[in-house]
Design a protein around this motif. Structure first.
Motif, mmCIF file in Angstrom:
data_model
loop_
_atom_site.group_PDB
_atom_site.id
_atom_site.type_symbol
_atom_site.label_atom_id
_atom_site.label_comp_id
_atom_site.label_asym_id
_atom_site.label_seq_id
_atom_site.Cartn_x
_atom_site.Cartn_y
_atom_site.Cartn_z
ATOM 1 N N ILE A 42 0.982 -1.173 0.176
ATOM 2 C CA ILE A 42 -0.084 -0.090 0.042
ATOM 3 C C ILE A 42 0.927 1.243 0.022
ATOM 4 O O ILE A 42 0.286 2.437 -0.060
ATOM 5 C CB ILE A 42 -0.944 0.053 1.244
ATOM 6 N N TRP A 43 2.148 0.911 0.050
ATOM 7 C CA TRP A 43 3.094 2.216 0.266
ATOM 8 C C TRP A 43 3.133 2.911 -1.013
ATOM 9 O O TRP A 43 3.169 2.450 -2.152
ATOM 10 C CB TRP A 43 4.315 1.666 0.735
ATOM 11 N N CYS A 44 3.416 4.319 -0.741
ATOM 12 C CA CYS A 44 3.575 5.310 -1.832
ATOM 13 C C CYS A 44 4.709 4.832 -2.647
ATOM 14 O O CYS A 44 5.908 4.256 -1.816
ATOM 15 C CB CYS A 44 3.861 6.633 -1.477
ATOM 16 N N ALA A 45 5.055 5.110 -4.216
ATOM 17 C CA ALA A 45 6.270 4.748 -4.781
ATOM 18 C C ALA A 45 7.290 5.492 -4.244
ATOM 19 O O ALA A 45 7.211 6.808 -3.980
ATOM 20 C CB ALA A 45 6.106 4.946 -6.248
ATOM 21 N N GLY A 46 8.283 4.889 -3.954
ATOM 22 C CA GLY A 46 9.514 5.825 -3.354
ATOM 23 C C GLY A 46 9.777 5.920 -1.963
ATOM 24 O O GLY A 46 10.747 6.299 -1.329
ATOM 25 N N CYS A 47 8.601 5.343 -1.191
ATOM 26 C CA CYS A 47 8.871 5.376 0.315
ATOM 27 C C CYS A 47 9.820 4.699 0.749
ATOM 28 O O CYS A 47 10.216 3.401 0.230
ATOM 29 C CB CYS A 47 7.414 4.842 1.101
ATOM 30 N N GLY A 48 10.479 4.926 1.908
ATOM 31 C CA GLY A 48 11.424 4.255 2.355
ATOM 32 C C GLY A 48 11.301 3.139 3.355
ATOM 33 O O GLY A 48 12.177 2.090 3.701
ATOM 34 N N LEU A 49 10.112 2.788 3.229
ATOM 35 C CA LEU A 49 9.579 1.502 4.211
ATOM 36 C C LEU A 49 9.869 0.011 3.359
ATOM 37 O O LEU A 49 10.135 -0.719 4.075
ATOM 38 C CB LEU A 49 8.248 1.703 4.254
ATOM 39 N N GLY A 50 10.238 0.391 2.194
ATOM 40 C CA GLY A 50 10.445 -0.833 1.475
ATOM 41 C C GLY A 50 11.880 -1.516 1.959
ATOM 42 O O GLY A 50 12.182 -2.654 2.040
ATOM 43 N N VAL A 51 12.727 -0.203 1.819
ATOM 44 C CA VAL A 51 14.175 -0.732 2.361
ATOM 45 C C VAL A 51 14.140 -1.223 3.766
ATOM 46 O O VAL A 51 14.801 -2.235 4.081
ATOM 47 C CB VAL A 51 14.993 0.804 2.093
ATOM 48 N N VAL A 52 13.349 -0.815 4.853
ATOM 49 C CA VAL A 52 13.217 -1.215 5.930
ATOM 50 C C VAL A 52 12.910 -2.812 5.838
ATOM 51 O O VAL A 52 13.541 -3.734 6.743
ATOM 52 C CB VAL A 52 12.422 -0.557 6.860
ATOM 53 N N MET A 53 11.845 -3.027 5.097
ATOM 54 C CA MET A 53 11.400 -4.540 5.138
ATOM 55 C C MET A 53 12.306 -5.388 4.587
ATOM 56 O O MET A 53 12.640 -6.283 4.839
ATOM 57 C CB MET A 53 10.067 -4.468 4.120
ATOM 58 N N GLY A 54 13.152 -4.813 3.407
ATOM 59 C CA GLY A 54 14.150 -5.624 2.974
ATOM 60 C C GLY A 54 15.261 -5.903 3.848
ATOM 61 O O GLY A 54 15.757 -7.090 4.257
ATOM 62 N N ALA A 55 15.703 -4.849 4.758
ATOM 63 C CA ALA A 55 16.663 -5.156 5.826
ATOM 64 C C ALA A 55 16.120 -6.176 6.898
ATOM 65 O O ALA A 55 16.939 -7.110 7.175
ATOM 66 C CB ALA A 55 16.987 -3.834 6.417
ATOM 67 N N LEU A 56 15.022 -5.923 7.204
ATOM 68 C CA LEU A 56 14.360 -6.963 8.044
ATOM 69 C C LEU A 56 14.509 -8.260 7.640
ATOM 70 O O LEU A 56 14.776 -9.352 8.351
ATOM 71 C CB LEU A 56 12.776 -6.566 8.440
ATOM 72 N N ILE A 57 13.890 -8.613 6.369
ATOM 73 C CA ILE A 57 14.062 -10.013 5.920
ATOM 74 C C ILE A 57 15.389 -10.359 5.905
ATOM 75 O O ILE A 57 15.641 -11.765 6.273
ATOM 76 C CB ILE A 57 13.470 -9.945 4.603
ATOM 77 N N ARG A 58 16.442 -9.655 5.156
ATOM 78 C CA ARG A 58 17.834 -10.035 5.399
ATOM 79 C C ARG A 58 18.518 -10.404 6.952
ATOM 80 O O ARG A 58 19.096 -11.552 6.922
ATOM 81 C CB ARG A 58 18.638 -8.971 4.689
ATOM 82 N N ALA A 59 17.735 -9.682 7.704
ATOM 83 C CA ALA A 59 18.515 -9.841 8.979
ATOM 84 C C ALA A 59 17.837 -11.318 9.677
ATOM 85 O O ALA A 59 18.583 -11.917 10.159
ATOM 86 C CB ALA A 59 17.882 -8.818 9.851
ATOM 87 N N ILE A 60 16.534 -11.449 9.360
ATOM 88 C CA ILE A 60 16.011 -12.734 9.918
ATOM 89 C C ILE A 60 16.645 -13.919 9.165
ATOM 90 O O ILE A 60 17.084 -14.935 9.743
ATOM 91 C CB ILE A 60 14.477 -12.736 9.859
ATOM 92 N N ASP A 61 16.817 -13.605 7.655
ATOM 93 C CA ASP A 61 17.449 -14.760 7.058
ATOM 94 C C ASP A 61 18.760 -15.089 7.489
ATOM 95 O O ASP A 61 19.303 -16.157 7.375
ATOM 96 C CB ASP A 61 17.614 -14.369 5.506
ATOM 97 N N HIS A 62 19.782 -13.981 7.624
ATOM 98 C CA HIS A 62 20.824 -13.991 8.391
ATOM 99 C C HIS A 62 21.154 -14.819 9.632
ATOM 100 O O HIS A 62 22.147 -15.507 9.839
ATOM 101 C CB HIS A 62 21.557 -12.722 8.434
ATOM 102 N N LEU A 63 20.105 -14.695 10.361
ATOM 103 C CA LEU A 63 20.231 -15.408 11.459
ATOM 104 C C LEU A 63 19.910 -16.758 11.465
ATOM 105 O O LEU A 63 19.805 -17.666 12.322
ATOM 106 C CB LEU A 63 19.184 -14.678 12.655
#
Ligand code: TPP
Ligand code: SF4
Ligand code: MG
Lengths: 300, 371
Positions: A42-63
């Motif tokens: 639902i986020w606006c194009a260009g919103c920074g929230l997608g970056v945070v979601m990517g980081a969260l997934i990578r962190a969980i994956d990394h662990l």
């Protein structure tokens, strides 16, 4: 390749976890994004929230955590919509109350990694009381606070992190309330891991989130983001890309900040990025309850 | 089993433990605090967990979170705290997370009279949260019944996936009576059984009985829970073809089981043209008044509602057909009387109200039998 990424992110080598180039295909977590059901976001194009979601997934994956062992608990706001896109145990609650719901869940399932995802208003205005008390208890929850300095979802009203003088729809003459420093508040309240980075520094977010989730006690990651749609437009800060670039220009790594003279530190107005606090000596709340109460009380 | 002198609040705490409650989150408030104190002391003996939260909003949130994690959960409060819980009670209703909320009513509004009794939260228990939603509220009239109805509250909340309000009051909560409690191991509570495989699990699907089984987080059934209107798997939706059947199921599910949910005590006499209808502490007044009237040779029917929400329409309607007058004593300005009037018509209902912290007396009820 690695150097290139590091340079682009203005990072020091040891600070980043560089994902392998095929991480997307390799990642069990990513493959289990609820991509067919829920995307686009639902986020606006260009919103920074997608970056945070990517980081969260990578962190969980990394662990290497199993999706079943992770719960994402969110309040209400643009930020709080994040869990619905990810294939974990996801609980989208009421505005401000994510940490209170998460507290009950963590007590019921101490073995579960519980991550509370909140906006600045969610975590610090309506949810401010829960935030300081969760920190005080040192309950094993990771609080991921996306700070975009505004109430994004409701259209740009000032929040407890809106800087002085900035314009919001409810501060048309400029905000006259000083902002909360989220990390300092968390430290003072008793959080045992506190770190801050920005959505420009995605790899740094990966690292901090990885450490925060691994931490036994209450951990806080402040992800400084932007809302170009409301705050950016009201304050004439340009496009999403302009605001992203500003996060690079207006932030400083803690390692560099620590080298500044006291006067320079005092005069610093940039966002300080880094692990600001870590304390591994305090016992986590559910462990404490187990050890101090459950094992001592005679069971019937 | 031994007979013990016990407070209503203590009986509620023990009833919860007997029913399998293993998580309590609360914030102290007179006249409910003893429930928290007994839970803090007793729960760990059963491997259960107690936490004192920072406020009642957090308490309500925490018990929902606890039940999402698989622990049967309860909180207890009184008027001011009950008001604070309302938003998350609605959340539990729309997400269909079982939980028990004890409201030991005190005199309001606002801080009111903390140590004085009241039945002023009857309507709040039904409509306190915004939006249409199902809710069950039970009101005990004795200490032993406080225990029994707490057990029932857990059973109903699990069976129908709904928050249940145990709507008691300062008098029942603080009153001491000798009680003999059953052996806890004899108490059986409804347990959810899931047949689907995790990939096929739909936490909010339409079932014949209106109540899809619930699996806690952490057991391999990953799914989404939200307070937004949602589809069968829990994802937010704005599609009317998904919302409408969902609304129909959730708001209709209690009606499907109304006979099991409706608990009343009917003590009727042939030929009686007058009835007294009451609940909670005022039912004790009603019982006494009816006893006195009968001793004087009058014929009087007595209807005691243990379930007050959903309102026992069928039973009240039937009573309305038997008698010319229904006297409704209550410690408020006539909140349940509204419902009785709705069902039997205003002409038949005589309100006996008192909202100053003092009980309605049997005399006040007897006087209404005369005129
Ligand atoms: C009790 C309650 N009050 C107000 C709202 C309206 N509301 C929804 S989101 C929001 C603010 C969100 O701001 P923030 O937490 O910073 O999240 P963002 O949208 O910026 O990510 C508000 C005030 C609500 N949903 N519930
Ligand atoms: S309103 Fe702002 S915070 Fe919300 S999605 Fe759009 S850009 Fe992002
Ligand atoms: Mg915000």
């Amino acid at each position: 390749m690695t150097d290139h990424i590091l340079e682009a992110h203005d990072l020091e080598n040891h600070e980043a976890l560089i994902p392998p180039s095929n991480w997307f295909e390799r990642s069990e977590t990513l493959q289990k994004l609820r991509k067919n059901k829920k995307f686009p976001t639902i986020w606006c194009a260009g919103c920074g929230l997608g970056v945070v979601m990517g980081a969260l997934i990578r962190a969980i994956d990394h662990l290497g955590l199993k999706n079943d062992d992770v719960a994402l608990v969110a309040g209400i706001g643009c930020t709080a919509r994040m869990p619905v896109y990810m294939d974990f145990n996801t609980l989208h609650t009421t505005h401000g109350r994510a940490l209170a719901f998460a507290t009950g869940l963590k007590i019921a399932r101490p073995g579960m990694k519980v991550i509370a995802i909140m906006g600045d208003g969610d975590a610090l205005a309506i949810g401010g009381n829960h935030f300081i008390h969760a920190a005080r208890r040192n309950i094993g929850i990771t609080a991921l606070v996306v700070n975009n300095s505004i109430y994004g979802m409701t259209g740009g009203q000032y929040s407890p992190t809106t800087p002085l003088g900035k314009v919001a729809t409810t501060a048309p003459y400029g905000n006259v309330e000083p902002p909360f420093p989220i990390c300092e508040l968390a430290m003072a309240a008793g959080a045992t891991y506190v770190a801050r980075s920005t959505v420009y520094h995605a790899l740094e977010l990966d690292k901090f989130l990885t450490e925060a989730i691994a931490q036994d006690g209450f951990s806080v990651v402040e992800a400084v983001s932007y809302c170009h749609t409301t705050y950016g437009r009201l304050n004439r800060l340009g496009t999403a890309a302009d605001m992203m670039r500003a996060l690079k220009d207006n932030s400083i790594a803690k390692s560099a900040y620590d080298k500044l003279s006291p006067d320079e530190q005092h005069a610093n107005t940039k966002i300080v990025r880094g692990v600001l606090h870590q304390n591994n000596t305090r016992m986590e709340y559910t462990r404490m309850y187990e050890q101090q109460i459950l094992t001592r009380v005679q069971s019937v | 089993m031994t007979i013990r002198l016990m407070q209503g609040n203590e009986a509620i705490a023990l009833g919860a433990i007997a029913a399998g409650c293993r998580f309590y989150a609360g914030y102290p408030i007179t006249p409910s605090t003893e429930v928290a104190e007994v839970m803090a002391r007793e729960l760990p003996k059963y491997g259960g967990k107690f936490i004192q939260m920072e406020d009642e909003i957090a308490s309500m949130a925490a018990i929902i979170g606890g039940r999402v994690g698989g622990l049967k959960s309860m909180t207890a409060t009184s008027g001011p705290g009950f008001s604070l819980m309302q938003e998350n009670i609605g959340y539990a209703a729309i997400t269909e997370i079982p939980c028990v909320v004890v409201d030991v009513q005190r005199l309001g509004p606002s801080t009111g009279q903390p140590t004085a009794a009241s039945q002023g939260d009857v309507m709040q228990a039904r409509w306190g949260t915004h939006g249409d939603h199902p809710i069950i509220a039970l009101a005990p009239i004795s200490v032993r019944q406080a225990f029994d109805l707490t057990v029932k509250a857990f059973d109903f909340s699990e069976r129908y996936r709904t928050p249940v309000i145990l709507l008691t009051d300062e008098i029942i909560g603080h009153m001491r009576e000798p009680v003999e409690l059953p052996d806890f191991s004899t108490i059986k509570i409804y347990e959810h059984k899931v047949e689907e495989k995790p990939e096929e699990y739909k936490a909010f699907r339409n079932t014949e009985d209106g109540v899809p089984p619930l699996v806690p987080f952490g057991e391999g059934y990953r799914y989404h829970i939200t307070g937004l209107l949602h589809d069968e798997v829990g994802f937010p939706t704005q599609r009317l073809d998904e919302i409408d059947p969902w609304l129909e199921r959730v708001n209709g599910k209690l009606e499907k089981h109304i006979d099991e949910i409706t608990l009343v005590e009917e003590d009727y006499q042939d030929g009686a043209r007058v009835a007294v209808l009451s609940y909670g502490c005022s039912a004790r007044t009603a019982r006494h008044a009816v006893k006195v009237a009968r001793a004087q040779g009058k014929k009087v029917n007595l209807l005691t509602l243990l379930t007050i929400w959903p309102f026992p329409e069928k039973q009240v309607e039937a009573l309305g057909e038997k008698v010319d007058k229904i006297i409704v004593p209550e410690m408020n300005l006539g909140q349940l009387a509204y419902e009785v009037e709705r069902v039997v018509g205003r002409k038949k209902v005589v309100r006996v109200t008192r909202a100053n912290g003092e009980m309605v007396t049997p005399q006040m009820v007897l006087e209404k039998m005369e005129d």
